[in-house]
Scaffold this motif. Structure first.
Motif, PDB file in Angstrom:
ATOM      1  N   PHE A  37       9.768  -4.357   7.098  1.00 14.85           N
ATOM      2  CA  PHE A  37       9.073  -4.928   5.945  1.00 14.85           C
ATOM      3  C   PHE A  37       9.728  -4.451   4.642  1.00 14.85           C
ATOM      4  N   ILE A  38       9.970  -3.153   4.544  1.00 17.10           N
ATOM      5  CA  ILE A  38      10.590  -2.594   3.337  1.00 17.10           C
ATOM      6  C   ILE A  38      11.983  -3.188   3.131  1.00 17.10           C
ATOM      7  N   TYR A  62       0.964  -5.344   1.105  1.00 19.63           N
ATOM      8  CA  TYR A  62       0.749  -4.653  -0.174  1.00 19.63           C
ATOM      9  C   TYR A  62       0.391  -3.176   0.035  1.00 19.63           C
ATOM     10  N   ILE A  63      -0.396  -2.899   1.071  1.00 25.71           N
ATOM     11  CA  ILE A  63      -0.745  -1.509   1.376  1.00 25.71           C
ATOM     12  C   ILE A  63       0.512  -0.731   1.745  1.00 25.71           C
ATOM     13  N   TRP A  64       1.365  -1.304   2.615  1.00 21.20           N
ATOM     14  CA  TRP A  64       2.598  -0.627   3.013  1.00 21.20           C
ATOM     15  C   TRP A  64       3.510  -0.404   1.811  1.00 21.20           C
ATOM     16  N   GLN A  65       3.606  -1.408   0.939  1.00 15.56           N
ATOM     17  CA  GLN A  65       4.455  -1.266  -0.237  1.00 15.56           C
ATOM     18  C   GLN A  65       3.939  -0.163  -1.148  1.00 15.56           C
ATOM     19  N   GLU A  66       2.629  -0.097  -1.319  1.00 20.05           N
ATOM     20  CA  GLU A  66       2.039   0.953  -2.156  1.00 20.05           C
ATOM     21  C   GLU A  66       2.321   2.336  -1.560  1.00 20.05           C
ATOM     22  N   ARG A  67       2.172   2.453  -0.255  1.00 20.95           N
ATOM     23  CA  ARG A  67       2.449   3.734   0.401  1.00 20.95           C
ATOM     24  C   ARG A  67       3.924   4.099   0.285  1.00 20.95           C
ATOM     25  N   TRP A  68       4.793   3.106   0.409  1.00 11.30           N
ATOM     26  CA  TRP A  68       6.236   3.343   0.265  1.00 11.30           C
ATOM     27  C   TRP A  68       6.544   3.811  -1.157  1.00 11.30           C
ATOM     28  N   GLY A  75       5.516   8.165   3.436  1.00 14.63           N
ATOM     29  CA  GLY A  75       4.326   7.404   3.081  1.00 14.63           C
ATOM     30  C   GLY A  75       3.976   6.308   4.068  1.00 14.63           C
ATOM     31  N   ILE A  76       4.969   5.808   4.807  1.00 13.03           N
ATOM     32  CA  ILE A  76       4.679   4.709   5.743  1.00 13.03           C
ATOM     33  C   ILE A  76       4.435   5.186   7.169  1.00 13.03           C
ATOM     34  N   ILE A  77       4.541   6.484   7.405  1.00 12.58           N
ATOM     35  CA  ILE A  77       4.244   7.012   8.733  1.00 12.58           C
ATOM     36  C   ILE A  77       2.736   6.992   8.915  1.00 12.58           C
ATOM     37  N   PRO A  78       2.258   6.382  10.014  1.00 10.33           N
ATOM     38  CA  PRO A  78       0.808   6.287  10.213  1.00 10.33           C
ATOM     39  C   PRO A  78       0.159   7.666  10.284  1.00 10.33           C
ATOM     40  N   LYS A  79      -0.988   7.757   9.700  1.00  9.79           N
ATOM     41  CA  LYS A  79      -1.753   8.995   9.723  1.00  9.79           C
ATOM     42  C   LYS A  79      -3.035   8.721  10.483  1.00  9.79           C
ATOM     43  N   PHE A  80      -3.014   9.014  11.776  1.00 11.46           N
ATOM     44  CA  PHE A  80      -4.185   8.784  12.605  1.00 11.46           C
ATOM     45  C   PHE A  80      -5.057  10.022  12.515  1.00 11.46           C
ATOM     46  N   ALA A  81      -6.097   9.915  11.772  1.00 11.17           N
ATOM     47  CA  ALA A  81      -6.981  11.058  11.589  1.00 11.17           C
ATOM     48  C   ALA A  81      -8.404  10.554  11.463  1.00 11.17           C
ATOM     49  N   GLY A  82      -9.282  11.478  11.454  1.00  7.27           N
ATOM     50  CA  GLY A  82     -10.671  11.114  11.269  1.00  7.27           C
ATOM     51  C   GLY A  82     -11.300  10.667  12.561  1.00  7.27           C
ATOM     52  N   GLY A  83     -12.073   9.654  12.485  1.00  2.00           N
ATOM     53  CA  GLY A  83     -12.786   9.181  13.654  1.00  2.00           C
ATOM     54  C   GLY A  83     -14.158   9.813  13.715  1.00  2.00           C
TER      55      GLY A  83
END
Length: 123
Positions: A37-38, A62-68, A75-83
């Motif tokens: 995408f980038i 747009y979310i990916w671009q903002e994180r980039w 910034g684009i590495i998924p952060k699987f947290a919470g739950g």
């Protein structure tokens, strides 16, 4: 009539190890998709077109671009947290782990049906 397999598959890994590797590679393909995408954005494609190329919604693009823009590659590495928080205390988790390690082929449903009050008294 079912035909028997002529060549059996060799099991070089346990099912658990195989599942772990698959899960790890799925994460890598997620990052790869985001990098594509980038790259499309670098090649002057619009967010909408770049998102379409990689098969995600424009909003996700747009979310990916903002994180980039904010964090670069990290910034684009998924952060699987919470739950959902666990209903078990740390002590209960340790006890449950010992029970499961002692043997038996436990399914998720079996563990859900355990009578914890009875088990905690025995340990």
């Amino acid at each position: 009539m079912v035909k028997t397999e002529q060549i059996q598959i060799k099991r070089h890994l346990t099912v658990q190890d195989l599942s772990k590797r698959i899960k790890h590679l799925e994460k890598d393909t997620t990052v790869l998709k985001r990098l594509y995408f980038i790259k499309h954005r670098y090649n002057d494609k619009s967010v909408e077109v770049a998102s379409d190329f990689v098969g995600v919604s424009k909003n996700t693009g747009y979310i990916w671009q903002e994180r980039w823009n904010e964090g670069g590659y990290d910034g684009i590495i998924p952060k699987f947290a919470g739950g959902r928080p666990s209903k078990l205390t740390a002590s209960q988790k340790e006890k449950l782990k010992k029970i499961l390690e002692d043997g038996g082929n436990w399914t998720t449903k079996d563990v859900q049906l355990l009578n914890f009050q009875e088990i905690w008294c025995r340990i």
